[in-house]
Design a protein around this motif. Sequence first.
Motif, mmCIF file in Angstrom:
data_model
loop_
_atom_site.group_PDB
_atom_site.id
_atom_site.type_symbol
_atom_site.label_atom_id
_atom_site.label_comp_id
_atom_site.label_asym_id
_atom_site.label_seq_id
_atom_site.Cartn_x
_atom_site.Cartn_y
_atom_site.Cartn_z
ATOM 1 N N TYR A 277 -52.697 11.006 -5.354
ATOM 2 C CA TYR A 277 -53.326 10.256 -4.266
ATOM 3 C C TYR A 277 -52.581 8.963 -3.931
ATOM 4 C CZ TYR A 277 -57.376 13.317 -4.194
ATOM 5 O OH TYR A 277 -58.205 14.400 -4.041
ATOM 6 N N SER A 278 -51.332 8.871 -4.317
ATOM 7 C CA SER A 278 -50.580 7.637 -4.086
ATOM 8 C C SER A 278 -49.942 7.622 -2.691
ATOM 9 C CB SER A 278 -49.490 7.475 -5.158
ATOM 10 O OG SER A 278 -50.063 7.269 -6.417
ATOM 11 N N PHE A 279 -50.649 7.053 -1.733
ATOM 12 C CA PHE A 279 -50.054 6.853 -0.411
ATOM 13 C C PHE A 279 -50.386 5.471 0.161
ATOM 14 C CE2 PHE A 279 -54.287 8.142 0.865
ATOM 15 C CZ PHE A 279 -54.514 7.451 2.044
ATOM 16 N N SER A 280 -51.241 4.713 -0.527
ATOM 17 C CA SER A 280 -51.642 3.403 -0.021
ATOM 18 C C SER A 280 -50.456 2.463 0.136
ATOM 19 C CB SER A 280 -52.677 2.769 -0.960
ATOM 20 O OG SER A 280 -53.854 3.542 -0.999
ATOM 21 N N MET A 281 -49.419 2.650 -0.688
ATOM 22 C CA MET A 281 -48.264 1.762 -0.639
ATOM 23 C C MET A 281 -47.513 1.848 0.683
ATOM 24 S SD MET A 281 -45.667 3.803 -3.195
ATOM 25 C CE MET A 281 -46.924 4.288 -4.354
ATOM 26 N N ILE A 282 -47.741 2.920 1.454
ATOM 27 C CA ILE A 282 -47.088 3.033 2.761
ATOM 28 C C ILE A 282 -48.107 3.071 3.896
ATOM 29 C CG2 ILE A 282 -44.996 4.143 1.900
ATOM 30 C CD1 ILE A 282 -46.184 6.837 2.742
ATOM 31 N N LEU A 283 -49.371 2.747 3.604
ATOM 32 C CA LEU A 283 -50.413 2.830 4.631
ATOM 33 C C LEU A 283 -50.158 1.847 5.767
ATOM 34 C CD1 LEU A 283 -54.172 3.371 4.145
ATOM 35 C CD2 LEU A 283 -53.440 1.489 5.587
ATOM 36 N N ILE A 284 -49.814 0.609 5.456
ATOM 37 C CA ILE A 284 -49.565 -0.379 6.506
ATOM 38 C C ILE A 284 -48.377 0.055 7.359
ATOM 39 C CG2 ILE A 284 -48.880 -2.763 6.976
ATOM 40 C CD1 ILE A 284 -51.733 -2.564 6.039
ATOM 41 N N GLU A 285 -47.340 0.588 6.714
ATOM 42 C CA GLU A 285 -46.163 1.055 7.464
ATOM 43 C C GLU A 285 -46.526 2.209 8.391
ATOM 44 O OE1 GLU A 285 -44.474 -1.066 3.893
ATOM 45 O OE2 GLU A 285 -46.242 0.095 4.396
ATOM 46 N N ILE A 286 -47.408 3.098 7.942
ATOM 47 C CA ILE A 286 -47.870 4.194 8.801
ATOM 48 C C ILE A 286 -48.699 3.642 9.960
ATOM 49 C CG2 ILE A 286 -49.377 6.226 8.915
ATOM 50 C CD1 ILE A 286 -48.580 6.874 6.040
ATOM 51 N N GLU A 287 -49.577 2.692 9.670
ATOM 52 C CA GLU A 287 -50.426 2.109 10.711
ATOM 53 C C GLU A 287 -49.602 1.399 11.777
ATOM 54 O OE1 GLU A 287 -54.587 -0.468 10.946
ATOM 55 O OE2 GLU A 287 -53.647 -0.029 9.020
ATOM 56 N N ASP A 288 -48.440 0.901 11.390
ATOM 57 C CA ASP A 288 -47.568 0.199 12.334
ATOM 58 C C ASP A 288 -46.918 1.142 13.343
ATOM 59 O OD1 ASP A 288 -46.356 -2.250 13.266
ATOM 60 O OD2 ASP A 288 -44.464 -1.530 12.406
ATOM 61 N N THR A 289 -47.085 2.450 13.173
ATOM 62 C CA THR A 289 -46.532 3.418 14.132
ATOM 63 C C THR A 289 -47.551 3.825 15.192
ATOM 64 O OG1 THR A 289 -47.191 5.408 12.863
ATOM 65 C CG2 THR A 289 -45.090 4.368 12.279
ATOM 66 N N ILE A 290 -48.812 3.357 15.062
ATOM 67 C CA ILE A 290 -49.896 3.818 15.930
ATOM 68 C C ILE A 290 -49.968 2.983 17.202
ATOM 69 C CG2 ILE A 290 -52.394 4.114 16.118
ATOM 70 C CD1 ILE A 290 -52.489 4.597 13.135
ATOM 71 N N ARG A 291 -50.049 3.654 18.344
ATOM 72 C CA ARG A 291 -50.245 2.943 19.612
ATOM 73 C C ARG A 291 -51.732 2.645 19.779
ATOM 74 N NH1 ARG A 291 -49.211 8.329 21.802
ATOM 75 N NH2 ARG A 291 -51.170 9.239 22.548
ATOM 76 N N SER A 292 -52.021 1.692 20.644
ATOM 77 C CA SER A 292 -53.415 1.338 20.874
ATOM 78 C C SER A 292 -53.592 0.976 22.347
ATOM 79 C CB SER A 292 -53.797 0.143 19.989
ATOM 80 O OG SER A 292 -52.861 -0.910 20.165
ATOM 81 N N PRO A 293 -54.835 1.004 22.895
ATOM 82 C CA PRO A 293 -56.072 1.329 22.220
ATOM 83 C C PRO A 293 -56.229 2.827 21.956
ATOM 84 C CG PRO A 293 -56.461 0.980 24.563
ATOM 85 C CD PRO A 293 -55.004 0.713 24.323
ATOM 86 N N PRO A 294 -57.259 3.218 21.140
ATOM 87 C CA PRO A 294 -58.186 2.399 20.365
ATOM 88 C C PRO A 294 -57.452 1.550 19.319
ATOM 89 C CG PRO A 294 -58.879 4.697 20.425
ATOM 90 C CD PRO A 294 -57.474 4.650 20.907
ATOM 91 N N ALA A 295 -58.168 0.631 18.717
ATOM 92 C CA ALA A 295 -57.573 -0.268 17.738
ATOM 93 C C ALA A 295 -56.942 0.514 16.596
ATOM 94 C CB ALA A 295 -58.646 -1.208 17.185
ATOM 95 N N GLU A 296 -55.829 -0.034 16.087
ATOM 96 C CA GLU A 296 -55.082 0.662 15.039
ATOM 97 C C GLU A 296 -55.937 0.922 13.803
ATOM 98 O OE1 GLU A 296 -52.209 -2.084 17.253
ATOM 99 O OE2 GLU A 296 -54.135 -2.316 16.241
ATOM 100 N N ASN A 297 -56.759 -0.056 13.406
ATOM 101 C CA ASN A 297 -57.540 0.118 12.177
ATOM 102 C C ASN A 297 -58.581 1.228 12.326
ATOM 103 O OD1 ASN A 297 -59.113 -1.448 13.966
ATOM 104 N ND2 ASN A 297 -60.254 -2.384 12.274
ATOM 105 N N LYS A 298 -59.141 1.373 13.521
ATOM 106 C CA LYS A 298 -60.110 2.446 13.741
ATOM 107 C C LYS A 298 -59.451 3.816 13.647
ATOM 108 C CE LYS A 298 -63.267 -0.240 16.670
ATOM 109 N NZ LYS A 298 -63.915 -0.339 17.997
#
Length: 501
Positions: A277-298
């Motif tokens: 289950y080790s993927f949290s270390m790259i979660l922020i990097e993955i989130e940085d690829t998301i366009r918005s809206p909707p908000a990235e965190n959602k």
Amino acid sequence: MSKMGSEEAKYSSVTGSEEKLDQQEQAKSEMQQKRSPFDGVESETGKLLDDDGRPMRTGNTWTATAHIITAVIGSGVLSLSWSFAQMGWIAGPLVLFSFALCTWYTSRLLADCYRYPHPVTGRRNYIYMDAVKVNVSARSHLICGIMQYSNLVGTSIGYTIATATSAVAVQKSNCYHSHGRDSPCLASTTSYIAVFGVIQIFLSQIPNFGDLWWLSYVAAIMSFTYATIGLGLGISKAAEGGHSYGSVGGVRIGTDVTEAQKVWNIFAALGNMAFAYSFSMILIEIEDTIRSPPAENKQMKKATLWGTSVTTAFYMSVAIAGYLAFGDAAPGNLLTGFFSPYWLVDFANVCIVIHLIGAYQVYTQPVYQFAERWVARRWSKRSFHSRGYTVRLPGGSNFRLNWFRLTWRTIYVIITTIISMLLPFFNAVLGIIGALAFWPLTVYYPVVMYMNQHKIPRWSPTWIALHSLSFVTFLVSLAGLIGSVAGIVNDLSQVKPFEKI
């Protein structure tokens, strides 16, 4: 008087125009301040830019989910039947589900840390370290960086070993099919590790994380394919009967292992589950690829829910089927226990190889980009890190080859390849990586950042609950680390690097 009145009227007209112009400029300024951070801006070249001046992100919930599945459903799924065998039918599934629930919950907390101070309209944090720096402290930022990138490097080594293990399994399967099960059929992982390294040298020239979406889709499909095959083979073998179906307590002390070995193996199993289950270390990097809206965190919260739900369903199914098939004698790599139909086992192992080729890139791109950003800041007045030339690709498209990127990433792949050749121990290496990464990066920092961001009062029920979660997972990670190190020591006494097995 008429002349003076005319001048006053003229002056009033000019003044009024200036005031009107000032009001328009002020209104424009206020509109710019009220602009949504999600509105794209057109650059001088005509390309859309995000609110931070970078090229407009193109990712979405689906691509983020694909990245998560690619990162999570990897070689870790193959060790879960062995982990169940160490713990038994009650503890095995319960511990695995606990890891899944913990990862999903803390990933939700971490998704809100992509922007600061507000999770929707705040400034972006491009990497995990940046989120820790603004939410915790500069010192924690440094410690987090050391742990994060050490684990990313370790994961790339683990995936290299896992790829070679699957390639060797294909070679042995074909050998047994041709010469019989009594044939020695010795094989070495060294040559396969070298081939994997050569492939990664070429793929490492993909510029950034956002350009990996196609590779993540392919890798995710491959992961589903071999997990499904492993599930089907396990169910088929379990249905044959005539063998043990496992036990409540797992491997038996005195019959299968000594008391000390039982303890070390349980600890190592915890490390393997943590790695799964080790993927949290790259979660922020993955989130940085998301366009918005909707908000990235959602979108990221949806992606983590779907990603962990799908992977947990596969994990549980494959682990249960494998344990039913082999009982307490479940192998460390599930697919190495099957020899027929050999073509299907070979196909599953080939799918693993393809998947891990993509997963290696998902975990190493953050390492590449961190080093390249640091070099660009450190020597901003020099152009060596941006020099290169354009390569004409088939089909008429162009590819910008950067000299620094080519040199640095090639050296990185060579180093991880050599280390993988020296430590070809599948389960123990995965356990160490998982144990080192899980508590600090999956639990501790997300919990601390969440409490600081939301100003959780000390000794409140939420504060106590989150600290209790962190403490328990720390003990679990520590146990996993101890067991995996003991496994490495044991393996080194039995298997020599570069030796055929």
